[in-house]
Write a protein that holds these residues in place. Structure first.
Motif, PDB file in Angstrom:
ATOM      1  N   ALA A 155      37.622 -14.976  74.219  1.00  0.00           N
ATOM      2  CA  ALA A 155      37.435 -13.531  74.295  1.00  0.00           C
ATOM      3  C   ALA A 155      35.991 -13.228  74.640  1.00  0.00           C
ATOM      4  CB  ALA A 155      37.805 -12.877  72.975  1.00  0.00           C
ATOM      5  N   GLU A 156      35.801 -12.123  75.321  1.00  0.00           N
ATOM      6  CA  GLU A 156      34.462 -11.619  75.604  1.00  0.00           C
ATOM      7  C   GLU A 156      34.023 -10.786  74.399  1.00  0.00           C
ATOM      8  OE1 GLU A 156      32.564 -12.050  78.485  1.00  0.00           O
ATOM      9  OE2 GLU A 156      34.088 -13.509  79.054  1.00  0.00           O
ATOM     10  N   ILE A 157      32.910 -11.173  73.787  1.00  0.00           N
ATOM     11  CA  ILE A 157      32.397 -10.408  72.655  1.00  0.00           C
ATOM     12  C   ILE A 157      30.961 -10.006  72.944  1.00  0.00           C
ATOM     13  CG2 ILE A 157      33.890 -11.589  71.003  1.00  0.00           C
ATOM     14  CD1 ILE A 157      31.270 -13.033  70.069  1.00  0.00           C
ATOM     15  N   TYR A 158      30.548  -8.926  72.297  1.00  0.00           N
ATOM     16  CA  TYR A 158      29.150  -8.520  72.377  1.00  0.00           C
ATOM     17  C   TYR A 158      28.353  -9.380  71.412  1.00  0.00           C
ATOM     18  CZ  TYR A 158      30.556  -4.481  75.088  1.00  0.00           C
ATOM     19  OH  TYR A 158      31.057  -3.661  76.072  1.00  0.00           O
ATOM     20  N   LEU A 159      27.334 -10.048  71.922  1.00  0.00           N
ATOM     21  CA  LEU A 159      26.573 -11.014  71.141  1.00  0.00           C
ATOM     22  C   LEU A 159      25.777 -10.355  70.018  1.00  0.00           C
ATOM     23  CD1 LEU A 159      25.415 -13.865  70.688  1.00  0.00           C
ATOM     24  CD2 LEU A 159      23.660 -13.302  72.357  1.00  0.00           C
ATOM     25  N   PHE A 160      24.989  -9.331  70.345  1.00  0.00           N
ATOM     26  CA  PHE A 160      24.012  -8.832  69.382  1.00  0.00           C
ATOM     27  C   PHE A 160      24.614  -8.122  68.171  1.00  0.00           C
ATOM     28  CE2 PHE A 160      21.223  -9.383  73.135  1.00  0.00           C
ATOM     29  CZ  PHE A 160      20.428 -10.373  72.585  1.00  0.00           C
ATOM     30  N   PRO A 161      25.613  -7.247  68.301  1.00  0.00           N
ATOM     31  CA  PRO A 161      26.172  -6.670  67.070  1.00  0.00           C
ATOM     32  C   PRO A 161      26.748  -7.734  66.136  1.00  0.00           C
ATOM     33  CG  PRO A 161      26.880  -5.390  68.969  1.00  0.00           C
ATOM     34  CD  PRO A 161      26.190  -6.613  69.494  1.00  0.00           C
ATOM     35  N   ASN A 162      27.373  -8.747  66.684  1.00  0.00           N
ATOM     36  CA  ASN A 162      27.923  -9.824  65.852  1.00  0.00           C
ATOM     37  C   ASN A 162      26.819 -10.675  65.231  1.00  0.00           C
ATOM     38  OD1 ASN A 162      30.864  -9.550  66.109  1.00  0.00           O
ATOM     39  ND2 ASN A 162      30.414  -9.782  68.272  1.00  0.00           N
ATOM     40  N   LEU A 163      25.816 -11.014  66.018  1.00  0.00           N
ATOM     41  CA  LEU A 163      24.696 -11.809  65.508  1.00  0.00           C
ATOM     42  C   LEU A 163      23.962 -11.069  64.398  1.00  0.00           C
ATOM     43  CD1 LEU A 163      22.783 -14.264  65.722  1.00  0.00           C
ATOM     44  CD2 LEU A 163      21.507 -12.958  67.438  1.00  0.00           C
ATOM     45  N   PHE A 164      23.666  -9.788  64.629  1.00  0.00           N
ATOM     46  CA  PHE A 164      22.940  -9.033  63.615  1.00  0.00           C
ATOM     47  C   PHE A 164      23.800  -8.794  62.379  1.00  0.00           C
ATOM     48  CE2 PHE A 164      20.417  -7.458  67.397  1.00  0.00           C
ATOM     49  CZ  PHE A 164      19.387  -8.357  67.181  1.00  0.00           C
ATOM     50  N   GLY A 165      25.113  -8.659  62.549  1.00  0.00           N
ATOM     51  CA  GLY A 165      25.999  -8.540  61.398  1.00  0.00           C
ATOM     52  C   GLY A 165      25.946  -9.783  60.523  1.00  0.00           C
ATOM     53  N   ILE A 166      25.974 -10.942  61.155  1.00  0.00           N
ATOM     54  CA  ILE A 166      25.880 -12.205  60.416  1.00  0.00           C
ATOM     55  C   ILE A 166      24.538 -12.300  59.692  1.00  0.00           C
ATOM     56  CG2 ILE A 166      25.677 -14.715  60.716  1.00  0.00           C
ATOM     57  CD1 ILE A 166      27.726 -14.355  63.066  1.00  0.00           C
ATOM     58  N   LEU A 167      23.459 -11.928  60.376  1.00  0.00           N
ATOM     59  CA  LEU A 167      22.131 -12.005  59.770  1.00  0.00           C
ATOM     60  C   LEU A 167      21.950 -10.988  58.646  1.00  0.00           C
ATOM     61  CD1 LEU A 167      19.945 -12.657  62.940  1.00  0.00           C
ATOM     62  CD2 LEU A 167      20.585 -14.280  61.139  1.00  0.00           C
ATOM     63  N   ILE A 168      22.563  -9.805  58.762  1.00  0.00           N
ATOM     64  CA  ILE A 168      22.504  -8.815  57.673  1.00  0.00           C
ATOM     65  C   ILE A 168      23.162  -9.389  56.426  1.00  0.00           C
ATOM     66  CG2 ILE A 168      23.440  -6.597  56.878  1.00  0.00           C
ATOM     67  CD1 ILE A 168      23.018  -5.590  59.796  1.00  0.00           C
TER      68      ILE A 168
END
Length: 149
Positions: free
Chosen positions: A60-73
Motif C-alpha cells: 500500500a502507498e502510505i504517507y511516511l511522515f504522519p505515520n513516522l511522527f505518530g510512532i515517535l509520539i
C-alpha cells in the motif's frame, strides 16, 4: 507498598527530545506540507467488510511522515510518562494515578462531544488523532502537577 515498574530516570530526557518535536511536526504533517508516499507491505483489507482487494498482506502507498511522527509520539510519550522521577515516592505515585484518571475522563468527554458533533470522513481523521490524546494529556498533566508541587 507495591511500586510501579517504571523505566529508569535517564529515559525521561530522551523522551522529551523525541516527544515534543514529534508532536509539533506530526501536527504540521497533517496539513499536507510533508507529503511523501512510500510503498510498504501492510496488513490490509482482509475482505471482512467488502470483497475488493482481498488478501492479508498487500503493498500500500502510505504517507511516511504522519505515520513516522505518530510512532515517535508514542515512543517519546511512553519514555516521558513512564520514567521514574529522581525521587519516586507515594506522593508521585498518587500524582501519576490522578493524572491518568484525569486524562481518561477528559479524553472520553472529548470523544463523546466529537461523536455528537463530527460526521463524515473527518470523523475518521479525528478518531485517529484521539488515539494519542490520553497519552499526551497524561504526560502534560503529570508534569504540570509536578511543577506545581
Amino acid at each position: 507498598m507495591n511500586t510501579l515498574q517504571l523505566l529508569p530516570n535517564r529515559y525521561k530526557m530522551i523522551g522529551w527530545f523525541i516527544f515534543i518535536p514529534s508532536l509539533i511536526l506530526g501536527l504540521i504533517s497533517l496539513s499536507g506540507i510533508m507529503n511523501v508516499e512510500i510503498s510498504l507491505p501492510v496488513i490490509y483489507n482482509s475482505g471482512f467488510f467488502n470483497n475488493e482487494n482481498q488478501g492479508f498482506l498487500k503493498t500500500a502507498e502510505i504517507y511516511l511522515f504522519p505515520n513516522l511522527f505518530g510512532i515517535l509520539i508514542i515512543i517519546g510519550g511512553i519514555l516521558v510518562g513512564f520514567s521514574k522521577e529522581k525521587i519516586e515516592d507515594e506522593y508521585i505515585s498518587s500524582l501519576r494515578l490522578k493524572s491518568v484518571f484525569w486524562s481518561l475522563v477528559v479524553s472520553y468527554a472529548i470523544v463523546l462531544f466529537l461523536f455528537l458533533t463530527v460526521f463524515g470522513s473527518v470523523f475518521l481523521t479525528v478518531m485517529i488523532l484521539i488515539m494519542f490524546l490520553p497519552l499526551v494529556l497524561y504526560v502534560f498533566r503529570f508534569n504540570y502537577l509536578l511543577l506545581k508541587k
